[in-house]
Design a protein around this motif. Structure first.
Motif, PDB file in Angstrom:
ATOM      1  N   LEU A   1      42.767  36.954  26.609  1.00  0.00           N
ATOM      2  CA  LEU A   1      41.838  36.373  27.583  1.00  0.00           C
ATOM      3  C   LEU A   1      42.599  35.850  28.798  1.00  0.00           C
ATOM      4  O   LEU A   1      42.265  36.156  29.943  1.00  0.00           O
ATOM      5  CB  LEU A   1      41.050  35.245  26.925  1.00  0.00           C
ATOM      6  CG  LEU A   1      40.039  34.578  27.836  1.00  0.00           C
ATOM      7  CD1 LEU A   1      38.872  35.495  28.096  1.00  0.00           C
ATOM      8  CD2 LEU A   1      39.559  33.274  27.254  1.00  0.00           C
ATOM      9  N   PHE A   2      43.672  35.069  28.548  1.00  0.00           N
ATOM     10  CA  PHE A   2      44.393  34.484  29.676  1.00  0.00           C
ATOM     11  C   PHE A   2      45.127  35.540  30.482  1.00  0.00           C
ATOM     12  O   PHE A   2      45.162  35.483  31.711  1.00  0.00           O
ATOM     13  CB  PHE A   2      45.337  33.389  29.204  1.00  0.00           C
ATOM     14  CG  PHE A   2      44.637  32.094  28.956  1.00  0.00           C
ATOM     15  CD1 PHE A   2      44.033  31.429  29.998  1.00  0.00           C
ATOM     16  CD2 PHE A   2      44.537  31.566  27.694  1.00  0.00           C
ATOM     17  CE1 PHE A   2      43.355  30.247  29.787  1.00  0.00           C
ATOM     18  CE2 PHE A   2      43.866  30.383  27.467  1.00  0.00           C
ATOM     19  CZ  PHE A   2      43.266  29.729  28.512  1.00  0.00           C
TER      20      PHE A   2
ATOM     21  N   MET B   1      42.721  37.210  32.761  1.00  0.00           N
ATOM     22  CA  MET B   1      42.343  36.398  33.907  1.00  0.00           C
ATOM     23  C   MET B   1      43.468  36.286  34.916  1.00  0.00           C
ATOM     24  O   MET B   1      43.236  36.202  36.117  1.00  0.00           O
ATOM     25  CB  MET B   1      41.982  34.994  33.433  1.00  0.00           C
ATOM     26  CG  MET B   1      40.639  34.921  32.780  1.00  0.00           C
ATOM     27  SD  MET B   1      40.204  33.229  32.578  1.00  0.00           S
ATOM     28  CE  MET B   1      41.370  32.717  31.381  1.00  0.00           C
ATOM     29  N   LEU B   2      44.702  36.269  34.394  1.00  0.00           N
ATOM     30  CA  LEU B   2      45.847  36.039  35.270  1.00  0.00           C
ATOM     31  C   LEU B   2      46.190  37.244  36.125  1.00  0.00           C
ATOM     32  O   LEU B   2      47.007  37.136  37.032  1.00  0.00           O
ATOM     33  CB  LEU B   2      47.067  35.650  34.428  1.00  0.00           C
ATOM     34  CG  LEU B   2      47.157  34.186  34.059  1.00  0.00           C
ATOM     35  CD1 LEU B   2      48.225  33.968  33.020  1.00  0.00           C
ATOM     36  CD2 LEU B   2      47.476  33.373  35.298  1.00  0.00           C
TER      37      LEU B   2
ATOM     38  N   ALA C   1      45.997  36.378  39.546  1.00  0.00           N
ATOM     39  CA  ALA C   1      46.666  35.169  40.034  1.00  0.00           C
ATOM     40  C   ALA C   1      48.023  35.512  40.640  1.00  0.00           C
ATOM     41  O   ALA C   1      48.607  36.558  40.353  1.00  0.00           O
ATOM     42  CB  ALA C   1      46.836  34.172  38.899  1.00  0.00           C
TER      43      ALA C   1
ATOM     44  N   LEU D   1      34.166  34.630  33.149  1.00  0.00           N
ATOM     45  CA  LEU D   1      35.513  34.493  33.705  1.00  0.00           C
ATOM     46  C   LEU D   1      35.932  35.708  34.511  1.00  0.00           C
ATOM     47  O   LEU D   1      36.649  35.602  35.489  1.00  0.00           O
ATOM     48  CB  LEU D   1      36.521  34.269  32.574  1.00  0.00           C
ATOM     49  CG  LEU D   1      36.544  32.865  32.013  1.00  0.00           C
ATOM     50  CD1 LEU D   1      37.448  32.806  30.817  1.00  0.00           C
ATOM     51  CD2 LEU D   1      37.022  31.903  33.073  1.00  0.00           C
TER      52      LEU D   1
ATOM     53  N   THR E   1      33.989  37.785  36.078  1.00  0.00           N
ATOM     54  CA  THR E   1      33.081  38.165  37.158  1.00  0.00           C
ATOM     55  C   THR E   1      33.593  37.578  38.463  1.00  0.00           C
ATOM     56  O   THR E   1      33.843  36.383  38.543  1.00  0.00           O
ATOM     57  CB  THR E   1      31.669  37.624  36.875  1.00  0.00           C
ATOM     58  OG1 THR E   1      31.352  37.924  35.520  1.00  0.00           O
ATOM     59  CG2 THR E   1      30.655  38.254  37.782  1.00  0.00           C
ATOM     60  N   GLU E   2      33.762  38.431  39.471  1.00  0.00           N
ATOM     61  CA  GLU E   2      34.210  37.915  40.758  1.00  0.00           C
ATOM     62  C   GLU E   2      33.015  37.370  41.518  1.00  0.00           C
ATOM     63  O   GLU E   2      31.911  37.864  41.377  1.00  0.00           O
ATOM     64  CB  GLU E   2      34.890  39.025  41.558  1.00  0.00           C
ATOM     65  CG  GLU E   2      36.236  39.353  40.972  1.00  0.00           C
ATOM     66  CD  GLU E   2      36.985  40.341  41.830  1.00  0.00           C
ATOM     67  OE1 GLU E   2      37.091  40.115  43.033  1.00  0.00           O
ATOM     68  OE2 GLU E   2      37.449  41.334  41.289  1.00  0.00           O
TER      69      GLU E   2
END
Lengths: 218, 224
Positions: free
Chosen positions: B148-149, B152-153, B156, B220, B222-223
């Motif tokens: 998951l992380f 998401m990253l 980043a 998370l 979804t932009e």
């Protein structure tokens, strides 16, 4: 908010100025003596650290599922306060432990879970600060998982070993100690509420400035 | 589930061409064990419980590396966006990626166990079922949060540093439970009651974290 802020801030300052006298007048604890008095600062900060973590986690969930920017601002403010109050807890704890247990640190359930909670929220702040665009969501997930994590850390280390006084201590305080304790709790709670409001105000202003800036660009 | 399977097959096909991630991750895990062996084995004897500790440290470190690399590949070719655009449930994408990660970590663990047995004289065959159960439950817990992380990253800026920064504090219960449970069965006399307690805690952790991940993956990823 601004109208009540100044009087409340003065009240908080007065409470903290009076706190040393109140703590000094509280009856001494039989076995630990002077060092026990750190309890009046340690426990209220710890309570507010956990309150703040719950506020941050709940606000993050609201942000992730409801898309509310206000919830994100609240989460950000509460996340910072977890780290601030956590620092007080982690600084006062070892001072007491050195006298009471003879060691600065022990891998006890409550110590480990507090340290981990603090670490998770320090990571939360790092993501917010250095994650770049879109890091709010990432931070939100961090806070949510962090909150869900606390019981696991607690169970795993509790099974491992534990030394820390139980929470039942608070309910069984003798009257003189109890009034001093709740005096300190209210002083810290007021300080917490003021800091949270101040920080929230800053975030709101920042969002406003950003919106104006974007409007100017168009 | 079909989508998840398709993603797993796609990742496996890409990996089979180069075998880059498998080879480098396994090699990294092996060198991790070597470094710890040099640091902790003195006069032919390891510290008590060192085998369990190093097994889990090597799994956590190489897992972090593998997670970063899997998603780096998607970022490089900008195919994560394509995956997200696919007309399927978002959580299926997560499950596919998680399965891929579990396969990779299973390979790493299969390579690590003989090394641990060799360098730390650990009796890994004493109760193989409990060892496998602890490793499977622990790996699932680690990989569920990690996937998951890492997903998401991808967007980043400083993702290489932030992944361990986020992942390690959250997966510490997995590491504690894994190390304690594994240490219990690697003792001269395996303590299966202890292993059962830690395995149960790991399973509980898995349930909570997989549910939470499936639940948050959609909002998370979804932009705005």
């Amino acid at each position: 908010m601004t109208r009540v802020f100044a009087p409340l801030a003065c009240l908080a300052m007065a409470l903290f100025a009076a706190a040393p006298a109140v703590v000094a007048n509280a009856p001494a604890e039989a076995t630990m003596g002077l060092v026990q008095r750190i309890f009046y600062y340690h426990v209220p900060s710890a309570m507010l650290m956990f309150v703040s973590a719950v506020v941050c986690g709940t606000a993050s969930a609201a942000y992730l599922f409801r898309r509310s920017a206000a919830a994100d601002r609240l989460a950000s403010a509460a996340g910072e306060l977890v780290v601030v109050f956590g620092l007080i807890v982690l600084a006062t704890g070892p001072l007491w432990a050195r006298k009471a247990w003879g060691v600065w640190w022990d891998w006890d359930a409550r110590l480990t879970s507090s340290l981990l909670l603090w670490l998770m929220f320090a990571a939360y702040l790092l993501v917010r600060r250095y994650g770049g665009p879109g890091s709010e969501k990432l931070a939100g997930a961090m806070a949510l998982f962090g909150m869900a994590n606390v019981p696991f850390v607690y169970v795993s280390v509790n099974y491992w070993r534990t030394l820390h006084p139980k929470t039942s201590v608070i309910m069984t305080l003798e009257p003189g100690m109890r009034s001093a304790f709740w005096f300190c709790v209210s002083a810290f709670a007021l300080l917490y509420a003021l800091l949270l409001a101040l920080r929230l105000r800053l975030e709101e202003r920042r969002a406003e400035a950003e919106a104006l800036f974007l409007a100017l660009d168009e | 589930m079909r989508v998840a399977w398709a993603i797993l097959r796609k990742d496996a096909a890409v990996e089979m061409r180069s075998r880059e991630i498998v080879y480098t991750t396994v090699f990294f895990a092996a060198s991790c064990v070597l470094v710890f062996a040099f640091a902790l084995v003195r006069e032919g004897r390891a510290m008590p419980d060192a085998a369990a500790a190093i097994l889990w440290i090597a799994v956590a470190f190489s897992g972090t590396l593998g997670l970063g690399r899997t998603f780096e590949r998607e970022r490089y070719t900008d195919t994560l966006r394509a995956l997200m655009l696919a007309p399927s449930d978002r959580p299926a994408v997560y499950v596919g990626k998680l399965l891929g990660m579990l396969v990779l970590l299973a390979i790493v663990e299969a390579a690590l166990l003989p090394l641990i047995a060799l360098f730390f004289a650990a009796p890994i065959t004493a109760s193989p079922l409990w060892l496998a159960a602890l490793l499977a439950a622990g790996t699932l817990g680690f990989a569920s949060v990690g996937t998951l992380f890492a997903a998401m990253l991808v967007r980043a800026r400083s993702r290489d540093v932030l992944l361990p920064v986020l992942l390690y504090p959250i997966t510490i219960p997995v590491i504690i439970a894994g190390v304690r449970g594994t240490a219990a069965i690697l003792q001269p006399v395996p303590d299966e009651a202890m292993a059962r307690f830690w395995a149960a805690l790991l399973v509980f952790f898995d349930v909570v974290f997989v549910t939470l991940s499936l639940w948050t993956f959609e909002p998370l990823m979804t932009e705005q």
